[in-house]
Write an enzyme that holds these catalytic residues in place. Structure first.
Site, short mmCIF file in Angstrom:
data_model
loop_
_atom_site.label_atom_id
_atom_site.label_comp_id
_atom_site.label_asym_id
_atom_site.label_seq_id
_atom_site.Cartn_x
_atom_site.Cartn_y
_atom_site.Cartn_z
N SER A 47 0.81 -1.22 0.00
CA SER A 47 0.00 0.00 0.00
C SER A 47 0.84 1.27 0.00
O SER A 47 0.33 2.34 -0.34
CB SER A 47 -0.94 0.01 1.21
OG SER A 47 -0.23 -0.12 2.42
N ASP A 84 -3.39 7.94 8.18
CA ASP A 84 -4.23 7.07 8.99
C ASP A 84 -3.34 6.39 10.02
O ASP A 84 -2.27 6.92 10.36
CB ASP A 84 -4.99 6.07 8.10
CG ASP A 84 -4.08 5.18 7.26
OD1 ASP A 84 -2.88 5.06 7.58
OD2 ASP A 84 -4.57 4.59 6.28
N HIS A 104 -0.35 4.58 7.33
CA HIS A 104 0.23 5.11 6.11
C HIS A 104 0.71 6.55 6.26
O HIS A 104 0.02 7.38 6.86
CB HIS A 104 -0.79 5.03 4.97
CG HIS A 104 -1.25 3.63 4.71
ND1 HIS A 104 -2.47 3.15 5.14
CD2 HIS A 104 -0.63 2.59 4.08
CE1 HIS A 104 -2.59 1.88 4.78
NE2 HIS A 104 -1.49 1.52 4.15
#
Length: 365
Positions: free
Chosen positions: A45, A325, A328
């Site tokens: 991610s 978040d 990340h």
């Protein structure tokens, strides 16, 4: 004793990022000319640019507030703006973002493809409780198919091979083998099967074979990214109730893997003298530098799984936040990471060379 998260000092961020942003986004008098003909991206991610958007998974970022500072808005990136892969692409001189594998057209693939997938890992099972994802083995298989398409377009295998050997390849993988595998003993058996030292060895062995396959597929300029201090992620501190302190035993476990990466890279450079692999030391880049620590809290309201709540209101000071978040980084943190990966400020940032040096290496002549 657990220590407070101090990834970057406020002083460094405020004084240094003006220079960093100028370096990344500085305007020139003419069009950008890429330093390499193509750029291929593998990872999770931290580099995903939308490959997970149409997968059946909870690990997707195709909703606000993700992308709120991106030029075209929501797109599937797990950050508010640009990822580390995007920023390295700009430093390489590309005037466009490398397309996702899910959307890659024949017109785009010759300049590179982004295979990154949220929740994916070196191990196939990592992240499976979240749903579909594209593990590193599958990303390599996808790359093999893309190479067949490039070869068909160019209709000259020698030309294709020469083209590919000049490309930059980055591999940013391994976070989910800890976050969404080893550190979840209630869902995965890896921590029951292996002690921390054993797991790092098994993981590094599998990673070595995957990087060797990348070489066999024509890669000759490869940047291998280490893992960050996962134990300092807000989600992990919350999960283990450390009252805002880093989870030191998690960081210790991750370092066992990180410490294997430089020898791994050295071995690959010895075995494949016509290639250049380099290790990007994320832990060193984000090591405490003194000054006041930045907040280690997410910038957006988060769901139980640590991702932003859809349409959640983000903090206004994203340029002073490390995390968007609970897992990340914000774009500003990505800028620091990308800049020092591309142009090391310390010999410990990259070994044996940074990405900028990799573009100029003799192997492209």
């Amino acid at each position: 004793m657990a220590r407070k998260l101090s990834l970057l000092s406020s002083a460094l961020l405020i004084i240094g990022l003006t220079q960093v942003e100028t370096f990344v986004f500085g305007t020139g008098t003419g069009p950008m000319v890429p330093k390499v003909p193509c750029y291929f991206i593998f990872g999770d991610s931290l580099v995903d640019c939308g490959n997970n958007n149409d997968l059946q998974t909870a690990a997707k970022a195709n909703y606000k507030p993700y992308g709120m500072d991106f030029p075209t808005g929501v797109n599937g990136r797990f950050t508010n703006g640009l990822t580390i892969a995007d920023l390295i692409g700009q430093l390489l001189g590309f005037d466009h973002f490398i397309t996702s594998h899910a959307a890659a057209t024949d017109e785009e693939i010759c300049t590179g493809v982004n295979y990154g997938s949220g929740s994916a890992g070196i191990r196939e099972e990592s992240g499976s409780h979240l749903g579909d994802r594209v593990c590193l083995d599958k990303q390599l298989s996808n790359h093999e198919q893309i190479l067949a398409r490039i070869s068909a377009l160019q209709q000259n295998q020698t030309l294709t091979d020469e083209h590919l050997r000049k490309c930059i390849y980055i591999v940013n993988m391994g976070n989910n083998d800890y976050i969404n595998n080893y550190l979840m003993p209630e869902l995965y058996n890896s921590s029951h099967q292996y002690k921390m030292e054993q797991f790092s060895e098994v993981l590094a062995q599998q990673f070595t074979q995957q990087l060797k396959k990348l070489y066999r597929l024509g890669a000759r300029k490869v940047a291998v990214f280490g893992l960050g201090m996962i134990g300092c992620a807000p989600a992990l501190m919350d999960r283990f109730e450390t009252d805002g302190h880093c989870v030191d035993w998690i960081n210790d476990a991750v370092m066992l893997f990180n410490n294997r990466l430089k020898p791994l890279v050295d071995e690959l450079n010895f075995v494949f003298p016509d290639a250049k692999f380099t290790f990007i030391n994320i832990t060193n880049i984000l090591a405490p530098k003194g000054g006041e620590p930045l907040p280690n809290k997410p910038c957006c309201p988060v769901r139980p799984d640590g991702q932003c709540v859809p349409d959640g209101i983000c903090c206004p000071s994203r340029s002073l936040s490390v995390y968007l978040d609970s897992f990340h980084p914000t774009e500003i943190a990505n800028i620091v990471l990308a800049t020092r990966a591309y142009k090391a400020q310390s010999s410990l940032d990259a070994s044996p060379m940074d990405i900028g040096q990799l573009t100029r290496d003799i192997t492209d002549t």
